[in-house]
Scaffold this active site. Structure first.
Site, PDB file in Angstrom:
ATOM      1  N   SER A  61       4.714   2.479   7.993  1.00  0.00           N
ATOM      2  CA  SER A  61       4.328   1.348   7.148  1.00  0.00           C
ATOM      3  C   SER A  61       5.496   0.887   6.287  1.00  0.00           C
ATOM      4  O   SER A  61       6.147   1.700   5.616  1.00  0.00           O
ATOM      5  CB  SER A  61       3.159   1.741   6.243  1.00  0.00           C
TER       6      SER A  61
ATOM      7  N   GLY B  14       3.514   6.452   8.036  1.00  0.00           N
ATOM      8  CA  GLY B  14       4.917   6.641   7.674  1.00  0.00           C
ATOM      9  C   GLY B  14       5.792   5.511   8.177  1.00  0.00           C
ATOM     10  O   GLY B  14       6.865   5.252   7.629  1.00  0.00           O
TER      11      GLY B  14
ATOM     12  N   VAL C 141     -13.129 -23.523   0.167  1.00  0.00           N
ATOM     13  CA  VAL C 141     -14.177 -23.709   1.170  1.00  0.00           C
ATOM     14  C   VAL C 141     -14.524 -22.368   1.797  1.00  0.00           C
ATOM     15  O   VAL C 141     -13.704 -21.457   1.849  1.00  0.00           O
ATOM     16  CB  VAL C 141     -13.744 -24.685   2.287  1.00  0.00           C
TER      17      VAL C 141
ATOM     18  N   HIS D 275       0.818  -1.214   0.000  1.00  0.00           N
ATOM     19  CA  HIS D 275       0.000   0.000   0.000  1.00  0.00           C
ATOM     20  C   HIS D 275       0.854   1.266   0.000  1.00  0.00           C
ATOM     21  O   HIS D 275       0.361   2.342  -0.327  1.00  0.00           O
ATOM     22  CB  HIS D 275      -0.980   0.002   1.177  1.00  0.00           C
TER      23      HIS D 275
ATOM     24  N   ASP E 209       0.013  -7.546   1.285  1.00  0.00           N
ATOM     25  CA  ASP E 209       0.513  -6.185   1.488  1.00  0.00           C
ATOM     26  C   ASP E 209       2.043  -6.146   1.510  1.00  0.00           C
ATOM     27  O   ASP E 209       2.645  -5.412   2.297  1.00  0.00           O
ATOM     28  CB  ASP E 209      -0.054  -5.572   2.772  1.00  0.00           C
TER      29      ASP E 209
END
Length: 513
Positions: free
Chosen positions: A261, A259, A318, A159, A189
């Protein structure tokens, strides 16, 4: 004069604070204690001289020595060596892209929020456009990352670089490089970048298998653009499942903010054990819950991206639910854990392996499944073609089911799922039921089941609604009210109803005891 006054006020407040904390007060107290001890010593000497004239009492049996006090608390970890050794391998990432990308990066604050002014000052300014951030407007985002290869391979969050037109990596020694996005995987991610550099410092990789809840961990990143910021805390939980995510997150109380991240999470040995990815927040700022992607997951994704430029995830095929106490009672499980299968996609790996609605998956490859997310997490990081061994609770006993996982690009056909039928005992459940007519079967694609015309009593309280179609009770397919009554009559505490509601199948536990 105004400045001096401010200093004096500050000094007074500091003194008051230190006294409150016992810093200054403690020193005064120590002096008073020493004076009292001297006085006490003199009195003790006089008492001892008087006592010398008194005959000594007869000896008595020795008394046990007093129990030693608690051992001194363990010292807090010293993170200075980790920071000095691994800090140079942590990078700041700046992106230029669309307004859409920036809106995901920027926390939204009210103007009265104390973070509003702070964020406005430290975040690059966005041009004001007439369309309020529409298409074509240049905006900015920021994040963190860390170097995993001396030739410039960097791990970060997907992201952070999503929709980015330009990515710049800044090293701790202030050198800057334009970066190429080798690939990203929104599902986990994780993104992999590459800069044109050599002999770069790298971080050592750890693993999450040996990571313990309560263990100290350290984050390095660039919250709000403040580069090389260090925060520390402990691991709060492992294998944490979040809504709409298939990653078994590491939960910590390390302060992580916008920031941070993409930055690394270190253990006390200086090894990276995770990538800081998400926070729980109602304001946009840190509120005590941070979530990191396990490094084991990130490395598997990185290896696929470096080798092929893309990522493939496995799929079992499933739909699953957590097993709560009501479901455990319904299926006669000793403990409320496992993944309850609600539907099986026809033609999927699960279908080919023989899994059925109403099965409860207790283990995968010998690893216990406590919650449904545990199964999803294991399958999502596996590769298509891998074989898995499932321990399945079915008809009151454990059976072994072997499955070969398919790729996640296989499209499910909602009308071609295995369907089970079943429903209610009017006396205990409070349901009015009737069989599906032929037209309803054709229109809905449901081959059998009972239409719930009215719901009351225990079923209504549990969430059953008129118009639902009852497919099974406690995993037993039912096509008539008599079948429902038979299954419910054998249950003492609760029953698990498999309901078709629109295109979804849901399990609803109903207490009948």
């Amino acid at each position: 004069m105004q400045t001096e006054g401010a200093v004096a006020i500050t000094a007074k407040r500091l003194t008051l604070a230190l006294c409150t904390a016992g810093v200054i007060g403690g020193a005064v107290g120590a002096i008073a204690v020493n004076h009292n001890n001297a006085t006490a010593a003199a009195e003790a000497a006089a008492t001892a001289a008087a006592a010398a004239a008194i005959p000594a009492p007869a000896p008595v049996a020795a008394t046990p020595a007093p129990i030693a006090g608690n051992a001194p608390a363990a010292a807090l970890p010293d993170f200075t060596k980790i920071v000095s050794h691994n800090g140079p391998a942590v990078v700041n990432i700046r992106v230029v892209g669309s307004a859409k990308a920036q809106q995901r990066q920027a926390p939204q604050f009210d103007e009265d929020d104390p973070f509003f002014e702070f964020f406005r000052r430290f975040q690059p300014q966005q041009p004001r456009g007439g369309n309020g951030g529409g298409r074509g407007e240049v905006v900015y985002g920021a994040g963190s990352g860390f170097i995993v290869s001396p030739d410039g391979v960097i791990l970060t969050n997907a992201h952070v670089v999503r929709d980015a037109d330009e990515v710049t990596v800044k090293l701790q020694d202030r050198r800057e490089y334009r970066a190429k996005v080798l690939g990203s995987d929104p599902k986990t991610d994780v993104a992999v970048l590459k800069i044109d550099a050599r002999n770069l410092p790298v971080v050592p990789m750890g693993n999450t298998r040996n990571l313990q809840v309560g263990e100290w961990v350290l984050a390095i990143g660039s919250p709000y653009g403040l580069e090389s910021t260090v925060t520390a805390g402990v691991v709060s939980a492992k294998g944490r499942s979040l809504p709409n995510d298939s990653v078994p997150f590491i939960q910590t109380d390390v302060a992580v903010n916008p920031g941070n991240s993409g930055g690394p999470l270190f253990n006390t040995r200086g090894e990276v054990v995770g990538i800081n990815s998400q926070i729980y927040s109602q304001t946009g700022g840190y509120q005590g819950l941070s979530f990191a992607i396990p490094i084991d997951v990130a490395v598997r994704i990185k290896d696929q991206i470096v080798a092929t430029g893309k990522v493939q995830h496995a799929k079992l095929g499933v739909g699953v639910y957590d097993v709560n106490q009501d479901f455990a009672d319904s299926f006669k499980l000793d403990t409320p854990d496992g993944a309850l299968v609600s539907n099986v996609e026809r033609g999927s790996a699960a279908d080919k392996a023989g899994l059925k609605s109403g099965d409860v998956i207790r283990k995968i490859n010998g690893q216990p499944i406590i919650a449904a997310g545990d199964l999803t997490a294991v399958v999502s990081i596996a590769k298509p073609g891998e074989k898995v061994a499932l321990d399945v609770w079915r008809d009151g006993k454990i059976v072994r089911v072997d499955a070969t996982l398919a790729g996640d690009n296989a499209k499910a056909d909602p009308s071609s799922r295995n369907n089970l039928a079943g429903v209610d005992n009017g006396a205990k459940l409070g349901l009015a039921l009737r069989p599906l007519d032929p037209l309803e079967k054709r229109q809905s694609g449901i081959p059998s089941g009972l239409v719930i015309e009215d719901a009351g009593g225990a079923a209504q309280m549990a969430g059953v609604q008129p118009g639902d179609v009852l497919l099974s009770v406690n995993g037993k397919a039912v096509n008539s009210v008599a079948q429902v009554r038979d299954v419910v009559g054998k249950s003492s505490k609760s029953v698990a109803l498999l309901i078709q509601r629109g295109d979804d199948k849901i399990f609803i536990p109903v207490r009948i005891g």
